[in-house]
Design a protein around this motif. Structure first.
Motif, short mmCIF file in Angstrom:
data_model
loop_
_atom_site.label_atom_id
_atom_site.label_comp_id
_atom_site.label_asym_id
_atom_site.label_seq_id
_atom_site.Cartn_x
_atom_site.Cartn_y
_atom_site.Cartn_z
N UNK A 42 0.86 -1.19 0.00
CA UNK A 42 0.00 0.00 0.00
C UNK A 42 0.89 1.23 0.00
N UNK A 43 0.42 2.35 -0.53
CA UNK A 43 1.23 3.57 -0.45
C UNK A 43 1.39 4.03 0.99
N UNK A 44 2.45 4.74 1.21
CA UNK A 44 2.70 5.28 2.55
C UNK A 44 1.79 6.46 2.84
N UNK A 45 1.54 6.66 4.12
CA UNK A 45 0.83 7.88 4.54
C UNK A 45 1.80 8.93 5.03
N UNK A 46 3.00 8.47 5.44
CA UNK A 46 4.06 9.38 5.87
C UNK A 46 5.39 8.89 5.30
N UNK A 47 6.33 9.78 5.22
CA UNK A 47 7.66 9.38 4.77
C UNK A 47 8.29 8.40 5.77
N UNK A 48 8.89 7.34 5.24
CA UNK A 48 9.59 6.34 6.05
C UNK A 48 8.67 5.67 7.07
N UNK A 146 -1.74 10.09 -11.79
CA UNK A 146 -2.32 9.81 -10.47
C UNK A 146 -1.20 9.41 -9.51
N UNK A 147 -1.18 10.06 -8.35
CA UNK A 147 -0.18 9.73 -7.33
C UNK A 147 -0.88 9.47 -6.00
N UNK A 148 -0.32 8.53 -5.23
CA UNK A 148 -0.78 8.25 -3.87
C UNK A 148 0.45 8.08 -2.99
N UNK A 149 0.41 8.70 -1.83
CA UNK A 149 1.54 8.60 -0.94
C UNK A 149 1.55 9.73 0.07
N UNK A 150 2.68 9.92 0.75
CA UNK A 150 2.77 11.00 1.74
C UNK A 150 2.69 12.36 1.07
N UNK A 151 2.52 13.39 1.88
CA UNK A 151 2.34 14.74 1.35
C UNK A 151 3.56 15.23 0.58
N UNK A 152 4.72 14.76 0.99
CA UNK A 152 5.95 15.19 0.34
C UNK A 152 6.79 13.98 -0.05
N UNK A 199 -1.37 12.50 -2.42
CA UNK A 199 -2.42 11.79 -3.15
C UNK A 199 -3.23 12.80 -3.95
N UNK A 200 -3.10 12.73 -5.25
CA UNK A 200 -3.77 13.72 -6.09
C UNK A 200 -3.83 13.23 -7.53
N UNK A 201 -4.54 13.98 -8.38
CA UNK A 201 -4.62 13.70 -9.81
C UNK A 201 -4.24 14.96 -10.57
N UNK A 202 -3.35 14.82 -11.52
CA UNK A 202 -2.99 15.92 -12.41
C UNK A 202 -3.63 15.66 -13.77
N UNK A 203 -4.36 16.63 -14.26
CA UNK A 203 -4.99 16.51 -15.58
C UNK A 203 -4.10 17.14 -16.64
N UNK A 204 -3.89 16.39 -17.70
CA UNK A 204 -3.17 16.90 -18.86
C UNK A 204 -4.03 16.71 -20.10
N UNK A 205 -3.85 17.58 -21.07
CA UNK A 205 -4.55 17.47 -22.35
C UNK A 205 -3.51 17.41 -23.46
N UNK A 206 -3.67 16.42 -24.33
CA UNK A 206 -2.67 16.15 -25.36
C UNK A 206 -3.30 16.38 -26.73
N UNK A 207 -2.62 17.12 -27.59
CA UNK A 207 -3.10 17.33 -28.96
C UNK A 207 -2.04 16.86 -29.95
N UNK A 208 -2.51 16.27 -31.03
CA UNK A 208 -1.62 15.90 -32.11
C UNK A 208 -1.39 17.06 -33.05
N UNK A 209 -0.22 17.10 -33.65
CA UNK A 209 0.11 18.18 -34.59
C UNK A 209 0.39 17.64 -35.99
N UNK A 210 0.51 16.33 -36.13
CA UNK A 210 0.97 15.76 -37.40
C UNK A 210 0.26 14.45 -37.66
N UNK A 211 -0.31 14.31 -38.85
CA UNK A 211 -0.94 13.06 -39.25
C UNK A 211 0.13 12.04 -39.64
N UNK A 212 -0.21 10.75 -39.62
CA UNK A 212 0.74 9.76 -40.13
C UNK A 212 1.21 10.15 -41.52
N UNK A 213 2.48 9.96 -41.76
CA UNK A 213 3.06 10.35 -43.04
C UNK A 213 4.31 9.54 -43.28
#
Length: 616
Positions: A42-48, A146-152, A199-213
């Motif tokens: 399981x992830x830690x709740x505190x360091x060490x 997605x990360x789970x663990x201590x605050x730092x 423990x948090x979630x970071x949202x990222x958005x990804x866009x393509x710039x180039x079609x297969x070629x």
């Protein structure tokens, strides 16, 4: 050996390790060569907050003579995408780092952000390192860290999002923070340090710039790494990496058998009658029409030649796109000026002007309906492009377009022989129409043999004096005169050989039989360079609107007040439930080396089948 409850310890490389109980505790006796594998469950709740201790005992002693231990901090890190293609970003899909085709395939999909959702974007939305509105975000694929663990994190550890230099110019990644979207990966940024906050979630958005070629199969990867900072002068050391892989969506072109959405046609100074007839046809068929007026078209009437419609699609979204021809006519501004808009993408391929010829116009790009060939399914049909005869030099579609069409994979192109024509376009001798039986369509091929056979039959029935081109300001030509013109017959024998060569290719590459093909009466003439032109308006160069067909009026011999070419076409297509409307294009198109199809273009509904479910 002892360990915390949130630690799993496995002893390997020693079959003689034994467990004993001391003061109520289970202890393992380790021998020389024993290896302990330690894992956090399981992830830690505190360091060490987790520990493994090994005690050393003397011979026969019950008390340890020494102890050694290690403190552990468990952190769960998962970079996640929609790898199962259901429109939802699932957690830690085991197949997220690879990409496979087929109904059981796995791997995320990326749209190329080639539409224009904001007036602030310079052209297409993609590539300008900005997100202007929520509509722009919807064209991107979501990625979650997605990360789970201590605050730092423990001291000297960092999280890094990164991509390769070879992929960086083909994508952009934006980080969502406090309703702001920061550019974090792309051509100008190969990596991005992420602030770890427990423990948090970071949202990222990804866009393509180039079609297969050519040289780019469409696969792109993004990584997150946990790095340990080393003493000064020594590079950071990666101790964990998670990877996701996207495939950029291909461009899918649409065949004539798909249902129309919108018809496009130009208004120029001499096509009033043609335009009126097209508008009536589209109105009666209950579709939308868009007219490009002269202030935009600048006198260029060839709507088909300028652009090709298709669409792109991901599980969460799709939209139509227009591929702009490298052949720069006066209509060159229409696709980008009038069509590029929210949820309407624009694609262009630039070629050297010295390389571009008439075969680079998009009357020379057609798409078959879906076919099965020797057990191989092509659920989106196959792209047909005209080229030169294999044993001779001649005009071929410019490399940038050919490479692009081949690289999309889902509609494996077939190259036909069209260089025998003056314009060199495949739509001058073939088209597809829907049918209620067999494969769901018929291939219509222009046929001098069928034309001569029809005229000979009419002459045998006593109609040799029936004349062509009645109502036109040109010399009338009777059936008898036409049949006695040896030079015309010889030229059409040559043309028939060229069409038959393509007939064999089409049968082989599309899995067709003779029952799938209908021969449409047509005649051609050769110019001084030996290239073929339609002798009368070519009926196969039609616009297909469901069961309604807009056919060039052929001005064939009039027998009992009826054009025998029109009567013949109706008799061939009516059993398929198709209705023919004959449109007079002689003055405004035919004499300028084109017909109805050349002067129109149709945007159609996409296939219901999803491209990622096929196997190319």
């Amino acid at each position: 050996m002892r360990h915390s409850a949130n630690v799993d310890a496995i002893i390997t490389k020693n079959d003689t390790a034994k467990m004993r109980v001391v003061n109520g505790e289970k202890l393992w006796t380790l021998e020389k060569g024993s290896v302990i594998e330690i894992m956090m469950n399981t992830p830690s709740t505190e360091t060490n907050d987790a520990k493994v201790t090994v005690a050393y005992y003397g011979p026969g002693a019950d008390a340890p003579i020494d102890k050694a231990g290690v403190y552990l901090t468990g952190i769960e890190i998962s970079l996640d995408v929609d790898a199962d293609r259901d429109g939802v970003v699932e957690k830690n899909n085991p197949h997220k780092a690879s990409w496979t085709w087929g109904p059981d395939g796995q791997g995320a999909i990326l749209l190329v952000n080639c539409d224009k959702d904001s007036i602030l974007s310079r052209l297409e939305d993609g590539g300008d390192e900005n997100v202007y509105n929520k509509e722009d975000l919807q064209d991107m694929s979501m990625m979650m860290l997605r990360t789970r663990g201590p605050e730092k994190l423990p001291t000297s550890y960092n999280l890094l999002l990164h991509t390769s230099a070879s992929d960086s110019d083909k994508l952009e990644v934006f980080h969502s923070q406090n309703k702001q979207y920061s550019y974090v990966l792309g051509k100008k940024k190969l990596h991005y340090k992420i602030r770890y906050t427990g423990t948090t979630e970071h949202k990222f958005f990804v866009e393509g710039l180039c079609f297969p070629n050519n040289g780019f199969p469409g696969l792109l990867s993004i990584n997150v790494s946990l790095l340990e900072t080393m003493p000064e002068g020594i590079p950071e050391t990666p101790i964990f990496k998670d990877t996701v892989t996207f495939r950029v969506t291909p461009v899918i072109m649409t065949p004539h058998t798909l249902e129309p959405i919108e018809v496009y046609v130009c208004s120029v100074k001499d096509n009033y009658l043609f335009l009126k007839q097209i508008k009536n046809l589209v109105s009666e068929a209950n579709y939308k029409i868009t007219i490009c007026f002269e202030y935009v078209n600048r006198g260029d009437r060839w709507m088909q030649e300028e652009m090709e419609f298709g669409y792109i699609q991901a599980p969460h979204k799709g939209f139509p796109v227009v591929l702009d021809s490298p052949k720069e006519g006066e209509l060159k501004d229409f696709p980008v000026r009038e069509l590029l808009s929210p949820d309407f993408g624009y694609i262009t391929k630039v070629a050297l002007s010295s390389e571009v010829t008439s075969v680079d116009s998009f009357g020379n790009v057609e798409v078959s309906p879906p076919v099965t060939v020797n057990g191989k399914e092509y659920p989106f049909g196959r792209i047909l492009i005209g080229s030169s005869f294999p044993t001779t030099t001649g005009r071929r579609m410019t490399k940038v377009i050919r490479d692009f069409l081949y690289a999309q994979k889902v509609q494996a192109p077939v190259e036909l022989y069209s260089d025998w024509l003056l314009m060199g376009h495949v739509d001058e001798f073939l088209t597809f129409v829907p049918a209620p039986d067999r494969k769901g369509f018929r291939l219509l091929l222009a046929s001098p043999v069928a034309c001569y056979k029809l005229l000979q039959e009419k002459k045998r029935l006593g109609h040799g004096d029936a004349a062509m081109f009645q109502g036109l300001e040109m010399k009338r030509l009777t059936i008898s005169k036409l049949l006695s013109t040896d030079s015309l017959e010889q030229e059409n024998n040559y043309v028939q050989h060229c069409i038959d060569w393509n007939r064999d290719i089409l049968k082989q590459q599309l899995g067709l039989t003779e029952e799938d093909i209908i021969d449409i009466p047509a005649l051609f003439r050769l110019d001084g360079s030996g290239k073929a032109l339609a002798f009368f308006p070519s009926m196969v160069n039609m616009v297909v609107l469901g069961t309604e067909l807009g056919v060039p009026k052929p001005y064939g011999p009039i027998i009992e007040e009826t054009c025998c070419f029109e009567e013949n076409l109706i008799s061939l297509l009516k059993p398929l439930g198709l209705n023919c409307t004959f449109i007079d294009d002689v003055v405004s198109y035919h004499r300028k080396l084109g017909e109805v199809h050349c002067g129109t273009n149709v945007r159609r509904k996409p296939f219901t089948y999803k491209w990622w479910n096929m196997v190319p």
